[in-house]
Scaffold this motif. Structure first.
Motif, PDB file in Angstrom:
ATOM      1  N   ARG A 224      25.385 -24.366 -39.620  1.00 38.97           N
ATOM      2  CA  ARG A 224      24.834 -25.504 -40.602  1.00 38.97           C
ATOM      3  C   ARG A 224      25.323 -26.766 -39.352  1.00 38.97           C
ATOM      4  O   ARG A 224      24.422 -27.579 -39.667  1.00 38.97           O
ATOM      5  CB  ARG A 224      25.844 -25.695 -41.587  1.00 38.97           C
ATOM      6  CG  ARG A 224      25.308 -24.564 -42.885  1.00 38.97           C
ATOM      7  CD  ARG A 224      26.625 -24.479 -43.997  1.00 38.97           C
ATOM      8  NE  ARG A 224      25.862 -25.290 -45.410  1.00 38.97           N
ATOM      9  CZ  ARG A 224      26.637 -25.517 -46.699  1.00 38.97           C
ATOM     10  NH1 ARG A 224      27.289 -24.761 -46.884  1.00 38.97           N
ATOM     11  NH2 ARG A 224      26.541 -26.443 -46.847  1.00 38.97           N
ATOM     12  N   PRO A 233      16.269 -22.844 -36.032  1.00 32.17           N
ATOM     13  CA  PRO A 233      16.768 -21.273 -36.257  1.00 32.17           C
ATOM     14  C   PRO A 233      16.739 -20.415 -35.329  1.00 32.17           C
ATOM     15  O   PRO A 233      17.992 -19.536 -35.496  1.00 32.17           O
ATOM     16  CB  PRO A 233      15.998 -20.955 -37.408  1.00 32.17           C
ATOM     17  CG  PRO A 233      15.426 -22.679 -38.523  1.00 32.17           C
ATOM     18  CD  PRO A 233      14.706 -22.980 -37.015  1.00 32.17           C
ATOM     19  N   PHE A 252      22.289 -16.631 -44.164  1.00 32.54           N
ATOM     20  CA  PHE A 252      22.532 -18.280 -44.548  1.00 32.54           C
ATOM     21  C   PHE A 252      21.956 -18.091 -45.725  1.00 32.54           C
ATOM     22  O   PHE A 252      22.306 -19.102 -46.535  1.00 32.54           O
ATOM     23  CB  PHE A 252      21.340 -18.731 -43.507  1.00 32.54           C
ATOM     24  CG  PHE A 252      21.637 -20.801 -43.660  1.00 32.54           C
ATOM     25  CD1 PHE A 252      22.520 -20.826 -43.236  1.00 32.54           C
ATOM     26  CD2 PHE A 252      21.269 -20.985 -44.572  1.00 32.54           C
ATOM     27  CE1 PHE A 252      22.650 -21.917 -42.685  1.00 32.54           C
ATOM     28  CE2 PHE A 252      21.362 -22.212 -44.267  1.00 32.54           C
ATOM     29  CZ  PHE A 252      22.362 -23.484 -43.104  1.00 32.54           C
ATOM     30  N   PRO A 260      17.744 -21.087 -43.492  1.00 38.43           N
ATOM     31  CA  PRO A 260      17.792 -22.433 -42.891  1.00 38.43           C
ATOM     32  C   PRO A 260      16.748 -23.211 -41.923  1.00 38.43           C
ATOM     33  O   PRO A 260      17.008 -24.345 -41.759  1.00 38.43           O
ATOM     34  CB  PRO A 260      18.120 -21.453 -41.498  1.00 38.43           C
ATOM     35  CG  PRO A 260      18.788 -19.915 -41.934  1.00 38.43           C
ATOM     36  CD  PRO A 260      17.745 -19.955 -42.908  1.00 38.43           C
TER      37      PRO A 260
END
Length: 269
Positions: A224, A233, A252, A260
């Motif tokens: 994050r 990503p 995720f 992501p």
């Protein structure tokens, strides 16, 4: 179990999980297995249909709610018990998971009616089919081995799990040190040291989360921060210990609720 040429579908592979010799998924129709033996333990669940087999000259079957454990070196055969054949998932396990002292009890009672064990074996197969989930697979296999021992040697089981907050904290510290590189359960058990099953139970009892879930949560937290810093990503997956972008995306989305890519661009106007 071996099969003849009338196989409908087969998938077999050897995962990077200690103790698992082979994973074997198959859907068979209209055949009969001859008598044969395996060097490894055979842990079998049937998802559709049923199997009828002879083990040590006694007839057995595999209803949906059971797990069948066939010991090594003991001859057995097999045939479909329904007209549509059957679909099965099999794990072949070496002696590091189940020792020769359990062969006799397994011959006497190979079919175990245990919904918890059945569910755990199914969860293990799911983990083994996903790249990057070796710690989860090791953890699940360890608890499965412990439960199999409970069935085969119930006198050896103590009353309830033993709490060990110090060991749990040490494992958490080890996971924190290895967020990116990761660590296998057997290596952790050697370093700490402790039995792998006790490690998993101590950690889960202390923190309310399994070791593999904790590690993936830590990786997602790092991801994050890196995504909000503008990294892609694919780059973030490598930097946070996931085996590829798909592996990152799977965890995720499970923990954050979005991919992501969407997360990375969510604050842009």
């Amino acid at each position: 179990m071996a099969a003849d040429q009338r196989t409908r579908t087969v998938s077999a592979w050897r995962p990077r999980v200690p103790g698992v010799v082979e994973v074997f998924h198959a859907h068979y129709t209209e055949y009969a297995y001859p008598m044969h033996v395996h060097e490894a333990w055979t842990l079998l669940i049937v998802d559709d249909g049923a199997v009828r087999y002879d083990l040590d000259r006694h007839e057995h079957g595999t209803p949906h709610d059971s797990v069948s454990l066939l010991p090594p070196h003991v001859p057995h055969n097999g045939s479909p018990a329904t007209s549509d054949g059957f679909r099965k998932r099999v794990l072949y396990l070496d002696a590091s998971r189940l020792g020769d002292e359990l062969i006799g009890p397994a011959v006497d009672a190979p079919d175990l009616r245990d919904p918890v064990l059945r569910r755990r074996v199914g969860q293990l197969h799911t983990a083994l089919a996903l790249p990057g989930e070796e710690l989860e697979a090791e953890s699940r296999l360890t608890l499965i081995g412990e439960r199999l021992h409970t069935h085969l040697r119930p006198r050896d089981v103590r009353d309830g799990p033993r709490r060990d907050p110090v060991l749990a904290r040490r494992l958490r510290e080890l996971l924190d040190e290895r967020v990116v590189t990761g660590i296998g359960l057997e290596e952790a058990a050697t370093l700490l040291p402790a039995h792998p099953a006790h490690l998993v139970r101590a950690f889960s009892g202390a923190y309310g989360i399994a070791p593999h879930q904790y590690l993936m949560s830590r990786r997602v937290d790092r991801a994050r921060r890196l995504l909000l810093a503008g990294r892609t990503p694919a780059d973030v997956a490598t930097a946070t210990g996931f085996c590829d972008q798909a592996h990152l995306t799977r965890h995720f989305k499970r923990l954050v609720g979005v991919t992501p890519g969407r997360y990375r661009t969510s604050g842009r106007h």
